[in-house]
Write a protein that holds these residues in place. Structure first.
Motif, PDB file in Angstrom:
ATOM      1  N   LYS B 412       0.855  -1.166  -0.161  1.00  0.00           N
ATOM      2  CA  LYS B 412      -0.093  -0.208   0.036  1.00  0.00           C
ATOM      3  C   LYS B 412       1.067   1.281  -0.175  1.00  0.00           C
ATOM      4  N   ARG B 413       0.231   2.232  -0.713  1.00  0.00           N
ATOM      5  CA  ARG B 413       1.165   3.502  -0.555  1.00  0.00           C
ATOM      6  C   ARG B 413       0.881   4.222   0.769  1.00  0.00           C
ATOM      7  N   VAL B 414       1.766   4.699   1.244  1.00  0.00           N
ATOM      8  CA  VAL B 414       1.937   5.306   2.588  1.00  0.00           C
ATOM      9  C   VAL B 414       2.824   6.524   2.513  1.00  0.00           C
ATOM     10  N   VAL B 415       2.097   7.892   3.092  1.00  0.00           N
ATOM     11  CA  VAL B 415       2.602   9.116   2.879  1.00  0.00           C
ATOM     12  C   VAL B 415       4.055   9.125   3.527  1.00  0.00           C
ATOM     13  N   THR B 416       5.127   9.718   3.293  1.00  0.00           N
ATOM     14  CA  THR B 416       6.340   9.810   4.106  1.00  0.00           C
ATOM     15  C   THR B 416       6.104  11.007   5.073  1.00  0.00           C
ATOM     16  N   ASP B 417       7.055  10.695   6.351  1.00  0.00           N
ATOM     17  CA  ASP B 417       7.010  12.013   7.247  1.00  0.00           C
ATOM     18  C   ASP B 417       7.256  13.112   6.645  1.00  0.00           C
ATOM     19  N   GLN B 461      -4.127  12.379   0.222  1.00  0.00           N
ATOM     20  CA  GLN B 461      -4.944  12.853   1.233  1.00  0.00           C
ATOM     21  C   GLN B 461      -5.943  12.615   1.717  1.00  0.00           C
ATOM     22  N   PHE B 462      -6.702  11.187   0.924  1.00  0.00           N
ATOM     23  CA  PHE B 462      -7.658  10.544   1.568  1.00  0.00           C
ATOM     24  C   PHE B 462      -7.400   8.978   2.042  1.00  0.00           C
ATOM     25  N   SER B 463      -5.751   8.924   1.959  1.00  0.00           N
ATOM     26  CA  SER B 463      -5.582   7.520   2.405  1.00  0.00           C
ATOM     27  C   SER B 463      -5.392   7.381   4.053  1.00  0.00           C
ATOM     28  N   GLU B 464      -5.345   6.308   4.414  1.00  0.00           N
ATOM     29  CA  GLU B 464      -5.333   5.878   5.670  1.00  0.00           C
ATOM     30  C   GLU B 464      -4.031   6.400   6.510  1.00  0.00           C
ATOM     31  N   SER B 465      -2.856   6.274   5.670  1.00  0.00           N
ATOM     32  CA  SER B 465      -1.726   6.694   6.402  1.00  0.00           C
ATOM     33  C   SER B 465      -1.536   8.275   6.719  1.00  0.00           C
ATOM     34  N   TRP B 466      -2.095   9.021   5.768  1.00  0.00           N
ATOM     35  CA  TRP B 466      -2.314  10.423   5.764  1.00  0.00           C
ATOM     36  C   TRP B 466      -3.203  10.743   7.350  1.00  0.00           C
ATOM     37  N   ILE B 467      -4.085  10.468   7.022  1.00  0.00           N
ATOM     38  CA  ILE B 467      -5.261  10.517   8.197  1.00  0.00           C
ATOM     39  C   ILE B 467      -4.456  10.045   9.535  1.00  0.00           C
ATOM     40  N   GLN B 468      -3.921   9.033   9.478  1.00  0.00           N
ATOM     41  CA  GLN B 468      -3.502   8.561  10.727  1.00  0.00           C
ATOM     42  C   GLN B 468      -2.334   9.461  11.346  1.00  0.00           C
ATOM     43  N   LYS B 469      -1.434   9.786  10.401  1.00  0.00           N
ATOM     44  CA  LYS B 469      -0.252  10.603  10.568  1.00  0.00           C
ATOM     45  C   LYS B 469      -0.674  12.129  11.039  1.00  0.00           C
ATOM     46  N   THR B 470      -1.731  12.491  10.426  1.00  0.00           N
ATOM     47  CA  THR B 470      -1.934  14.024  10.834  1.00  0.00           C
ATOM     48  C   THR B 470      -3.126  14.279  11.918  1.00  0.00           C
ATOM     49  N   THR B 471      -3.576  13.179  12.547  1.00  0.00           N
ATOM     50  CA  THR B 471      -4.817  13.246  13.614  1.00  0.00           C
ATOM     51  C   THR B 471      -3.965  13.393  14.851  1.00  0.00           C
TER      52      THR B 471
END
Lengths: 293, 573
Positions: B412-417, B461-471
């Motif tokens: 899965k694609r995951v946004v980087t820090d 911006q709709f991916s799980e990784s983005w939402i988790q990393k910015t909550t």
């Protein structure tokens, strides 16, 4: 004289001063308020309750605005257009006003009539755009200057003033061998400084605040952007950023509230500086009128 | 004397008129020449089309550099980001932006009148109609069929979504349909401060009474927050926001699906939902808590700014009806423990109905991407967009570069820090700086939760990784207490139902009635909520029903029913 005033007069004076003070405060306070907001930390300002002093003083908002590297050029454009526009507009409007004020000019009424029409009817957005485009003025600096060279309102203000000048003044100059252009440039303009400065002020404020012509005609040439236009862009940016916000943590808070306040202060101060230099002519204008006849 | 001056006046008018006429005729000449010139670009377009048709079999020839102009309302738009450079590398195309700052539609119309529009336009539905009438945009039907295999594939060889309702031609592209929607950005309609939940020991939130109880307790313990009076339930209700926020809450509490202003039953009968059983339940609840001092009566009138100020002070315990919370601002004011978590509550005994999420673009809502008559080489432009519809290019536009913007974890694609950090430090020009702001201009502005053909999210911006990393950690902690990872996990599972698409089908009469109905509704609601005697409530609402019936409610319901039934038949539902 003060000693002879009755109680009624004194009360009247007090009421007058109070009213004037209230009026002054209501005009000045919005600016003070904006100044306070612009000097306060953004996230703190969002909590409201700022009335007299900044709660958490910061210059960050100003720093944010100056981070924009396009501002210097835009400011230069704005200053240039303001100066050139003001000088040329006053000169051209005065020239027309001088002609219209001469009783010997046959078509003065008809020309005035035509001018009046332009005060009530405008060409409309699209025809004006087409005209500017076909004249080759779009995406040029000249579009800031030429369309506004003559304004009917300024012409009438100046004509009214010129008409009050004694005819003998022009006649004697004519006898001395001066032509009308020389009379206008060397005599009329100089004894009409009150009206010249009034029109100059109007023109300068108008040119400084203008951004619509930039939006309409010059959007394709970045180098011609004026200050107000760049600031408009900045507000647009900040506002879209704000709506995208969501609940992401630790985000740098940029709010339209503080940025707008900062921008308002930044663009108002330069033009405010013009007022003290021109104010003495306003006062002079009043006394000049009083001493006539 | 009078006559003479009149004569003079006449002569002057005539003189100016003649001047105007000459000026206009010159004008005409000008536009005439430009008009006679305008066919030539199309001529050259066809010429180059035939020219490009020859080398088209040899693929490398397509990558020849070319530039086209396109409008954008984004003042920070650029073509200097790494992503843009990569797009140029892959397709040969460079976009020169025509930035519109200020009123977008006015400028589009001025351009249309002057024929000054750029080669490609990003345009609203109603403005596009003007462009179509003026024949300023090209019919793409054949262009797509002949030159754009990837676009055809993305639309499953069915371009009906794009067809103009009047003449069946295609005047623009929309984002392509998706196979699967996983919308993690969804959330409930009632936001409760984490502090309140924590104080109560994270009790189950199943009914509005559960919320009322913990709010009342918390207010008793904390009559003031940050020096200001604690507020129970609030939101903003100035002008038409009253309807937006309060109706939205009432609708969701009653479990109705979001089908514009109507309740639609099993036989596709549509009725204004105001008078459906259960609709007023939420308002009755507000009426009750108003007497207990838990409702902020200013909600009925205050502006969004006024509400946000209260929210930023951390004084509002519950926000109802949706809209935005103020978590980011709370955090920067060191009040992160007051961050909101959104719950979904449905009235006891009611079943929630959810409209099946659309898998294609909303016609009328999304912006079109059209090629204008000014395009020098329409074939080359459509080929460029065809390139952009390839999977690898859609990933580039939606996600950026692997390694820099995202990594792949477990397929899965995951946004980087790094990306998250960029967003936090300069959110204002983030999209443009990192090069992730081109989706709309590439017609791949995928909706929330849309997926690509590889099954993964289309946009970062709709991916799980983005939402988790910015909550924020507080929200994550609170969510965890309720066994949830994202706000979407707290949603009540409803019954899904597919409703027919009816966007843009309302009649003028319906629109007029709707405005009046909302105005009447807005007059009635404050009376209803502030009423002291609960026995009068039903009477107040019946009064509204009577007023609207007098204004033609039944007829509008009939028209709406017909629209829904016809659309259902058309779409085989």
């Amino acid at each position: 004289m003060l000693l002879h005033r009755t109680a009624g007069e004194r009360i009247f004076d007090v009421i007058l001063y109070v009213l004037l003070a209230v009026a002054a405060l209501t005009t000045v306070y919005p600016f003070i308020y904006l100044l306070i907001i612009s000097l306060n930390e953004t996230s703190d300002a969002l909590k409201g309750g700022l009335y007299l002093f900044p709660r958490k003083f910061t210059l960050d908002n100003y720093a944010y605005v100056f981070e924009n590297d396009k501002l210097a050029r835009a400011a230069l454009n704005s200053v240039l257009r303001t100066v050139i526009h003001t000088v040329l507009t006053v000169f051209c409007c005065g020239m027309l006003a001088y002609v219209l004020s001469r009783r010997t000019f046959i078509f003065r009424k008809q020309f005035s009539f035509i001018l009046i029409i332009t005060m009530y009817v405008s060409g409309g957005l699209i025809p004006t755009y087409l005209l500017m485009r076909n004249l080759g003025l779009t995406n040029t600096f000249l579009v800031y200057i030429i369309p506004g060279l003559v304004s009917a309102f300024y012409v009438f203000v100046m004509r009214t003033f010129f008409e009050q000048l004694p005819d003998g003044l022009v006649e004697s100059a004519h006898i001395d061998g001066a032509n009308d252009f020389r009379v206008y440039t060397q005599i009329i303009l100089w004894i009409s400084l009150p009206v010249v400065s009034t029109v100059a002020l109007y023109a300068a404020v108008g040119a400084w605040n203008a951004w619509f012509d930039n939006y309409l005609y010059n959007s394709r040439n970045e180098k011609l952007a004026v200050l107000q236009y760049e600031l408009q862009k900045m507000i647009q940016t900040v506002e879209t950023t704000n709506t995208e916000a969501g609940d992401s943590m630790g985000r740098r808070i940029i709010s339209p509230l503080t940025i707008k306040s900062t921008l308002t202060i930044l663009v108002t101060v330069p033009i405010l500086l013009v007022y003290p230099f021109l104010q003495k002519y306003f006062v002079q204008g009043m006394t000049l009128g009083a001493m006539k006849d | 004397m009078w006559k003479k001056s009149k004569l003079k006046l006449l002569s002057v008018v005539l003189l100016t008129a003649s001047m105007l006429v000459t000026a206009c005729s010159k004008n005409n000449n000008g536009s005439g020449s430009s008009q006679s010139a305008s066919p030539s670009p199309t001529a050259s377009g066809t010429a180059s089309a035939s020219a490009s048709a020859d080398p088209s079999p040899s693929a490398p020839a397509e990558k020849q550099p070319f530039t086209f102009t396109m409008n954008t309302d984004n003042p920070n738009m650029n073509w200097s980001s790494d992503v843009a450079k990569e797009i140029t590398k892959r397709t040969g195309a460079t976009i020169k932006w025509d930035i519109i700052t200020g009123d977008f539609r006015t400028k589009m119309n001025v351009w249309l009148a002057a024929g000054d529009y750029p080669e490609v336009i990003n345009i609203h539905d109603n403005t596009l109609q003007s462009y179509i009438q003026a024949k300023a945009v090209l019919d793409l039907t054949d262009l797509i069929k002949e030159h754009a295999p990837n676009i055809m594939k993305a639309y499953h060889n069915d371009l009906s979504l794009l067809q103009d309702s009047n003449d069946g031609k295609i005047y623009g592209l929309l984002q392509p349909p998706t196979d699967k929607v996983v919308d993690l950005t969804q959330k409930g309609w009632i936001a409760i401060q984490s502090a309140v939940l924590k104080d109560a020991g994270y009790p189950q939130i199943k009914t509005l009474d559960d919320v009322r109880k913990i709010v009342a307790d918390y207010m008793k313990k904390n009559p003031e927050i940050g020096g200001g009076k604690t507020i129970g339930f609030s939101n903003f209700g100035e002008a038409n926001q009253l309807f937006n926020n309060f109706d939205s809450a009432a609708r969701q509490y009653a479990g109705f699906a979001n089908t514009s202003g109507y309740y639609v039953d099993d036989q596709w009968n549509a009725r204004y939902r105001f008078f459906e059983p259960g609709y007023t339940d939420f308002f009755k609840f507000l009426n009750q808590i108003n007497k207990e001092g838990l409702f902020d009566p200013e909600s009925l009138v205050q502006t969004q700014d006024q509400f946000t100020t209260k929210c930023n002070q951390g004084r509002v315990l519950v926000i109802f009806g949706g809209g935005m919370d103020c978590n980011a601002s709370l955090e920067s004011n060191n009040m992160a423990d007051h961050s909101y978590v959104w719950f979904d509550i449905v009235a006891p005994g009611k079943t929630k109905t959810v409209a099946t999420p659309e898998k294609e673009a909303r016609r009328g809502g999304e912006m079109w991407l059209s090629i204008t008559k000014n395009a020098k080489d329409p074939v080359r432009i459509i080929e460029f967009y065809d390139d952009m519809f390839k999977l690898e290019n859609q990933i580039l536009v939606g996600w950026g570069f692997e390694g820099k913007h995202y990594t792949i974890e477990n397929g899965k694609r995951v946004v980087t820090d790094w990306l998250v950090d960029q967003y936090k430090t300069h959110p204002d020009t983030f999209w443009e700086d990192v090069g992730l702001g081109y989706a709309r201009q590439m017609s791949t502005n995928y909706g929330a939760g849309f997926t690509l053909s590889d099954g993964d999210f289309a946009m970062w911006q709709f991916s799980e990784s983005w939402i988790q990393k910015t909550t924020s950690p507080v929200v994550v902690e609170t969510l965890a207490k309720y066994g949830a990872k994202t706000q979407a996990d707290l949603l009540v599972k409803g019954v899904e139902r597919k409703y027919p698409r009816t966007a843009g089908k309302g009649t003028d009469e319906m629109k007029k009635f709707n405005t009046e109905a909302i105005a009447e509704w807005g007059k009635t609601l404050p009376k209803f909520i502030l009423e002291k005697d609960p026995s009068k409530l039903d009477g107040i609402w019946q009064g509204l029903e009577k007023t609207l019936k007098d204004k033609g409610l039944d007829k509008v319901n009939e028209t709406a029913t017909k629209i829904f039934q016809d659309a259902a038949k058309e779409q085989n539902l």
